[in-house]
Design a protein around this motif. Structure first.
Motif, PDB file in Angstrom:
ATOM      1  N   GLU A   1       0.934  -1.182  -0.215  1.00  0.00           N
ATOM      2  CA  GLU A   1      -0.242   0.601   0.224  1.00  0.00           C
ATOM      3  C   GLU A   1       0.765   0.674   0.218  1.00  0.00           C
ATOM      4  O   GLU A   1       0.708   2.134  -0.637  1.00  0.00           O
ATOM      5  CB  GLU A   1      -1.257   0.093   0.979  1.00  0.00           C
ATOM      6  CG  GLU A   1      -2.049   0.799   0.729  1.00  0.00           C
ATOM      7  CD  GLU A   1      -3.087   0.993  -0.107  1.00  0.00           C
ATOM      8  OE1 GLU A   1      -3.503   1.702  -0.782  1.00  0.00           O
ATOM      9  OE2 GLU A   1      -3.464  -0.402  -0.232  1.00  0.00           O
TER      10      GLU A   1
ATOM     11  N   THR B   1       1.065   4.129  -3.021  1.00  0.00           N
ATOM     12  CA  THR B   1       0.688   5.603  -2.411  1.00  0.00           C
ATOM     13  C   THR B   1       2.079   6.727  -3.204  1.00  0.00           C
ATOM     14  O   THR B   1       1.934   7.284  -3.773  1.00  0.00           O
ATOM     15  CB  THR B   1       0.978   6.291  -0.842  1.00  0.00           C
ATOM     16  OG1 THR B   1      -0.057   5.187  -0.388  1.00  0.00           O
ATOM     17  CG2 THR B   1       0.765   7.030  -0.951  1.00  0.00           C
TER      18      THR B   1
ATOM     19  N   LYS C   1       1.783   9.658  -5.928  1.00  0.00           N
ATOM     20  CA  LYS C   1       2.520  10.450  -5.554  1.00  0.00           C
ATOM     21  C   LYS C   1       2.936  10.915  -6.420  1.00  0.00           C
ATOM     22  O   LYS C   1       3.260  12.320  -6.681  1.00  0.00           O
ATOM     23  CB  LYS C   1       2.868  10.632  -3.651  1.00  0.00           C
ATOM     24  CG  LYS C   1       1.293  10.617  -3.098  1.00  0.00           C
ATOM     25  CD  LYS C   1       1.832  10.885  -1.983  1.00  0.00           C
ATOM     26  CE  LYS C   1       1.001  11.298  -0.529  1.00  0.00           C
ATOM     27  NZ  LYS C   1       1.170  10.671   0.544  1.00  0.00           N
TER      28      LYS C   1
END
Length: 238
Positions: A110, A114, A118
């Motif tokens: 996870e 992310t 980003k």
């Protein structure tokens, strides 16, 4: 005398197809093999599609030490000697940033997802065995579409290193052994659940006229000296 060896009829030049992800290994292995054997190596470095193209072009070569994906192409495989290939080395895929830049969190699936979402940009070599593996990771994470606009495709490993080291691109995604280089800081490998080792396999050309010398090279790759060079380059032998 050349390099401490007299030129004899047995001294030959071998044309070798080589995966670019092992360039660091060859930088050390080539001169040592040449000094030990008296033979000379002409290395053709390329990505998987270009190695397949070269193997099937009709141009002569004596052996290949290439990503296993090359051997899975039927037309390319037919240009190599029949029988089992020899697994030479493997390496995992990782993430690197420009030296001194903050290191993002990639410790879990996870967190890694992310970080990728980003990131302003990532550099890799989509048309390579490593690039294919990275594409499968993006698919597993469900971010294939989102990563398309972020991915700055590079023609080879050296360009991935250079464009991230310059700060032009935020993240480098490639083999960890390639990313372990001045100008970059390795963040770490992909999370274990997503990791895909890229395997490099070796075989003689089906048409080599220099089988004895080419076989000597493959034997050297498995020798204690060859294994030590592979390990020192950040790859796992065999």
């Amino acid at each position: 005398m050349t390099g401490g060896h007299a030129i004899t009829p047995e001294t030959v030049s071998l044309r070798i197809l080589a995966g670019g992800g092992m360039a660091g290994v060859w930088a050390d292995l080539k001169p040592r093999f040449e000094q030990t054997s008296g033979h000379r190596l002409d290395l053709f470095f390329a990505t998987t599609p270009n190695l397949i193209q070269e193997a099937t072009s009709g141009r002569p070569f004596d052996a290949g030490i290439v990503p296993a994906d090359v051997m899975q192409d039927p037309a390319a495989r037919a240009r190599f000697a029949p029988g089992a290939t020899m697994e030479v080395a493997r390496a995992g895929i990782g993430v690197a940033v420009r030296s001194g830049a903050p290191k993002p969190d990639i410790g879990t699936c996870e967190a890694f997802k992310t970080t990728l979402l980003k990131a302003s940009s990532v550099a890799t070599v989509p048309e390579s065995a490593t690039g294919y593996a990275i594409a499968r990771v993006f698919e597993r994470l469900g971010i294939t579409e989102q990563m398309k606009s972020k991915t700055k495709a590079q023609p080879g490993p050296a360009q991935v290193v250079a464009i991230v080291a310059s700060g032009e691109v935020e993240l480098a995604l490639f083999l960890v052994n390639v990313l372990t280089t001045p100008g970059l800081d390795v963040v770490g490998p992909f999370p274990p659940e997503l990791q895909e080792d890229v395997v490099f396999a070796a075989a003689l050309s089906a048409d080599t006229k220099k089988a004895s010398a080419a076989q000597a090279l493959l034997a050297y790759l498995e020798s204690p000296a060859g294994v030590a060079i592979i390990k020192s380059s950040g790859m796992t032998p065999g």
